[in-house]
Design a protein around this motif. Structure first.
Motif, PDB file in Angstrom:
ATOM      1  N   UNK A 309      -9.901 -18.953  -5.901  1.00  0.00           N
ATOM      2  CA  UNK A 309      -8.924 -19.263  -6.949  1.00  0.00           C
ATOM      3  C   UNK A 309      -8.650 -18.067  -7.858  1.00  0.00           C
ATOM      4  N   UNK A 310      -8.802 -16.860  -7.334  1.00  0.00           N
ATOM      5  CA  UNK A 310      -8.431 -15.672  -8.105  1.00  0.00           C
ATOM      6  C   UNK A 310      -6.919 -15.527  -8.115  1.00  0.00           C
ATOM      7  N   UNK A 311      -6.423 -14.860  -9.137  1.00  0.00           N
ATOM      8  CA  UNK A 311      -5.009 -14.499  -9.189  1.00  0.00           C
ATOM      9  C   UNK A 311      -4.854 -13.115  -8.570  1.00  0.00           C
ATOM     10  N   UNK A 312      -3.866 -12.955  -7.704  1.00  0.00           N
ATOM     11  CA  UNK A 312      -3.624 -11.668  -7.057  1.00  0.00           C
ATOM     12  C   UNK A 312      -2.247 -11.159  -7.478  1.00  0.00           C
ATOM     13  N   UNK A 313      -2.199  -9.915  -7.930  1.00  0.00           N
ATOM     14  CA  UNK A 313      -0.936  -9.256  -8.269  1.00  0.00           C
ATOM     15  C   UNK A 313      -0.808  -8.029  -7.379  1.00  0.00           C
ATOM     16  N   UNK A 314       0.298  -7.939  -6.657  1.00  0.00           N
ATOM     17  CA  UNK A 314       0.547  -6.776  -5.809  1.00  0.00           C
ATOM     18  C   UNK A 314       1.647  -5.927  -6.416  1.00  0.00           C
ATOM     19  N   UNK A 315       1.481  -4.606  -6.324  1.00  0.00           N
ATOM     20  CA  UNK A 315       2.512  -3.696  -6.828  1.00  0.00           C
ATOM     21  C   UNK A 315       3.661  -3.627  -5.834  1.00  0.00           C
ATOM     22  N   UNK A 316       4.795  -3.128  -6.298  1.00  0.00           N
ATOM     23  CA  UNK A 316       6.025  -3.268  -5.527  1.00  0.00           C
ATOM     24  C   UNK A 316       6.284  -2.157  -4.527  1.00  0.00           C
ATOM     25  N   UNK A 317       5.547  -1.024  -4.613  1.00  0.00           N
ATOM     26  CA  UNK A 317       5.796   0.018  -3.634  1.00  0.00           C
ATOM     27  C   UNK A 317       5.372  -0.446  -2.252  1.00  0.00           C
ATOM     28  N   UNK A 318       5.882   0.227  -1.236  1.00  0.00           N
ATOM     29  CA  UNK A 318       5.729  -0.263   0.132  1.00  0.00           C
ATOM     30  C   UNK A 318       4.278  -0.516   0.515  1.00  0.00           C
ATOM     31  N   UNK A 319       3.444   0.523   0.450  1.00  0.00           N
ATOM     32  CA  UNK A 319       2.018   0.351   0.737  1.00  0.00           C
ATOM     33  C   UNK A 319       1.283   0.594  -0.565  1.00  0.00           C
ATOM     34  N   UNK A 320       1.290  -0.414  -1.420  1.00  0.00           N
ATOM     35  CA  UNK A 320       0.792  -0.227  -2.768  1.00  0.00           C
ATOM     36  C   UNK A 320      -0.620  -0.709  -2.977  1.00  0.00           C
ATOM     37  N   UNK A 321      -0.822  -1.446  -4.066  1.00  0.00           N
ATOM     38  CA  UNK A 321      -2.144  -1.907  -4.472  1.00  0.00           C
ATOM     39  C   UNK A 321      -2.113  -3.407  -4.740  1.00  0.00           C
ATOM     40  N   UNK A 322      -3.265  -4.031  -4.538  1.00  0.00           N
ATOM     41  CA  UNK A 322      -3.438  -5.438  -4.892  1.00  0.00           C
ATOM     42  C   UNK A 322      -4.553  -5.529  -5.925  1.00  0.00           C
ATOM     43  N   UNK A 323      -4.332  -6.321  -6.969  1.00  0.00           N
ATOM     44  CA  UNK A 323      -5.311  -6.510  -8.035  1.00  0.00           C
ATOM     45  C   UNK A 323      -5.778  -7.964  -8.011  1.00  0.00           C
ATOM     46  N   UNK A 324      -7.063  -8.153  -7.764  1.00  0.00           N
ATOM     47  CA  UNK A 324      -7.654  -9.486  -7.710  1.00  0.00           C
ATOM     48  C   UNK A 324      -8.321  -9.736  -9.055  1.00  0.00           C
TER      49      UNK A 324
END
Length: 609
Positions: A309-324
């Motif tokens: 149940x973590x929130x995941x935010x991904x950045x918009x660049x093509x091969x970017x980053x995911x923040x859990x």
């Protein structure tokens, strides 16, 4: 005894004077040491790999032959096996000029680069000009010696008093006028065989039809870089290249290449390269293998403890980053930890923990190099839901509280970024029904957050009244939401208008399960970004659960669903899911066995569409 008359004396004096002047004009060299300075402190720095030169033999007898002898002197240095190239030019950027002047213009001097004997100067190296005596009777051996000696000084070689055969010996008697073995070794110590450019290349993520290559180089001497990139060869000899044209003298650079022309399930040998005006420099070869389309790969164990149940935010660049962010740990305890996954480096790192209240059901999105996160509810739903909103600066690793969300409280909502704004929609508002019971009302409102002004604005209601989103993805300027009743809806992220799409055609019981719905890519720039994926549901039948490994693809181009080959990963539910570029990542989750025993999972997987 013989006496001379006046006439004879006059003739004798004239001859003597003429003889002296001849010696002065063309001195007779008997092998004595040249008068030179040991200092080379004013030598220009040769920063490039090309030594361009010009020859001006104006007014010199036998100029054609002398030109050839001078060229052969430069050729001798070119054949020493260094990275230097010696190029004769008539105009443009000239590194070294060779000119001839009369003896009167070359007074004896002990300044650096003087080449002379007695008080008669044969040549002077002054900055980037080698001036030779136009009045001297040059031979091939003497002109080669003079030019090569001064060229050696120009390149930073030191005079050699010990070895008479050395081209850097202050003796003119080296009639061979060629570089000795020691001369070549000394020259290579200054200018190696290969350009001193540090070059590396590697791949980041690899999908069935392509990869992301990264090239880095350090160019401390600032050689002219014409282009740089990656070249690859597959196991059948097919060759490809990705490069960037530069024509610059940059000191260091890093470049990333998206390559979408590879074949699936094939091995490639790859090398980074830099092309200068003189050489092509290659990095160490490395090998990649593209996976098969539709494959599932086990990536091992996560670097952090089990959670759901973590929130995941991904950045918009093509091969970017995911923040859990956040989630519930294996023992039921909530956490505010944040972990960052980089697709380019295929690595995890811990970032600064969220400083607000611990929660579940939060949402977030990325705008530029900032993350925005908030809402949700505290662990005890009866206590309160939250409306606080926070900004995280990726570059500084700092959190800052922003203006509170103004709408009706909500948890388990969906959020999407769009250009410089973000959308928050749907979700549930929990209310107490007395005692320990809860009643929830579906939240239909949609709000837009503008990061530049830190403001919220209401943009309308959704037509959805009877279900919650269990998965969402973004494609080409729109958000797609799969609901608990298997309906699929599209929200236009600019106008906030809604459209009902084809429902998921399956008999999977979605209520009381934790399925997965993700996208093939998070960037609107991805050419094949027209599909979303759903699957991996758990059927909960009291204490005797069963699992379905169905895997479905939604096509935006024709608004249809296709059932794919089922998942090969272990049974699980409540996983953490995100996508970057053209890969889908599935993290951990839980497995429930007969009797209700729950096992928390720490492995993670990737899916290759």
């Amino acid at each position: 005894m013989t006496w001379f008359n006046k006439k004879d004396i006059v003739i004798l004096l004239v001859c003597a004077i003429y003889f002296i002047s001849c010696v002065e004009k063309y001195p007779i060299y008997k092998g004595d040491a040249l008068v030179i300075s040991q200092s080379i402190s004013t030598r220009p720095v040769v920063s490039g790999c090309q030594v361009s030169y010009t020859i001006n033999t104006t007014g010199v007898p036998n100029a054609s032959a002398i030109n050839g002898w001078i060229r052969s002197s430069f050729s001798s240095f070119a054949q020493a096996g260094t990275y230097l190239q010696f190029i004769e030019r008539s105009s443009g950027s000239i590194i070294l000029n060779v000119v001839f002047r009369e003896q009167d213009a070359l007074p004896y001097s002990t300044t650096p680069g003087v080449f002379s004997f007695k008080n008669y100067t044969l040549g002077v190296l002054d900055n980037n000009t080698l001036t030779l005596n136009r009045d001297y009777a040059w031979t091939e051996s003497t002109i080669r010696k003079a030019v090569m000696y001064h060229l050696g000084l120009f390149l930073g070689m030191s005079p050699n008093q010990q070895d008479a055969a050395s081209i850097m010996s202050p003796l003119l008697q080296n009639s061979g006028a060629s570089l000795t073995t020691d001369d070549i070794a000394n020259l290579k110590a200054l200018y190696s065989a290969t350009l001193p450019i540090t070059l590396s290349g590697k791949n980041a993520v690899v999908n069935p039809r392509g990869t992301l290559f990264t090239v880095n180089f350090q160019n401390p001497k600032k050689f002219l870089i014409k282009d740089f990139g990656i070249t690859w060869t597959d196991e059948f000899g097919n060759v490809g290249t990705g490069y960037r044209s530069l024509n610059n003298t940059t000191e260091s650079i890093a470049q990333t290449y998206q390559v979408l022309s590879l074949q699936q399930n094939r091995a490639y040998t790859c090398r980074a390269y830099v092309q200068t005006e003189c050489q092509v420099v290659y990095g160490t070869p490395f090998t990649i293998r593209t996976p098969a389309s539709g494959s599932w790969n086990n990536l091992g164990n996560l670097p952090f403890s089990e959670r759901k149940e973590s929130t995941v935010i991904t950045t918009n660049e093509l091969w970017g980053n995911a923040f859990v962010i956040g989630g519930e740990l294996a023992g039921g305890q909530k956490t505010n930890e944040m972990w960052q996954f980089s697709a380019q480096t295929n690595s995890w790192q811990s970032r600064k923990a969220f400083p607000g209240a611990v929660r579940s059901g939060a949402v977030g999105f990325a705008i530029g190099d900032k993350l925005y996160y908030g809402l949700g509810n505290v662990p005890n739903l009866l206590a309160s839901q939250l409306r606080d909103w926070w900004e995280y600066d990726i570059a500084t690793d700092q959190w800052t509280q922003k203006k509170d969300y103004p709408g009706a409280l909500r948890s388990a909502s969906s959020a999407f970024s769009f250009q410089t704004t973000g959308i928050v929609t749907l979700g549930v508002n929990w209310t107490s029904g007395g005692g320990n019971t809860l009643f929830g009302s579906y939240n239909r409102t949609t709000y837009r957050y503008t990061a530049a002004t830190d403001t919220w604005s209401y943009v309308g209601d959704s037509p959805i009244t009877t279900a919650l989103p269990i998965g969402s993805f973004r494609l080409q300027g729109a958000g797609f939401l799969l609901l608990t009743n298997r309906e699929l809806w599209r929200i236009d992220l600019q106008s906030a208008s809604w459209n009902n799409l084809a429902s998921l055609p399956t008999d999977i019981v979605i209520n009381q399960t934790q399925p997965i719905a993700v996208t093939i890519g998070t960037s609107d720039a991805v050419a094949i970004n027209n599909a979303g994926f759903f699957g991996l549901s758990a059927f909960i039948n009291n204490a005797n659960p069963s699992y379905s490994k169905q895997w479905w693809q939604y096509s935006m181009s024709n608004n249809s669903w296709t059932q794919l080959i089922g998942s090969t990963i272990d049974n699980r539910h409540s996983s953490i899911v995100f996508s970057l570029g053209e890969k889908i990542y599935i993290l951990g989750g839980q497995r429930t066995v007969q009797g209700g025993t729950i096992t928390n999972l720490k492995d993670w997987w990737e899916y290759n569409p």
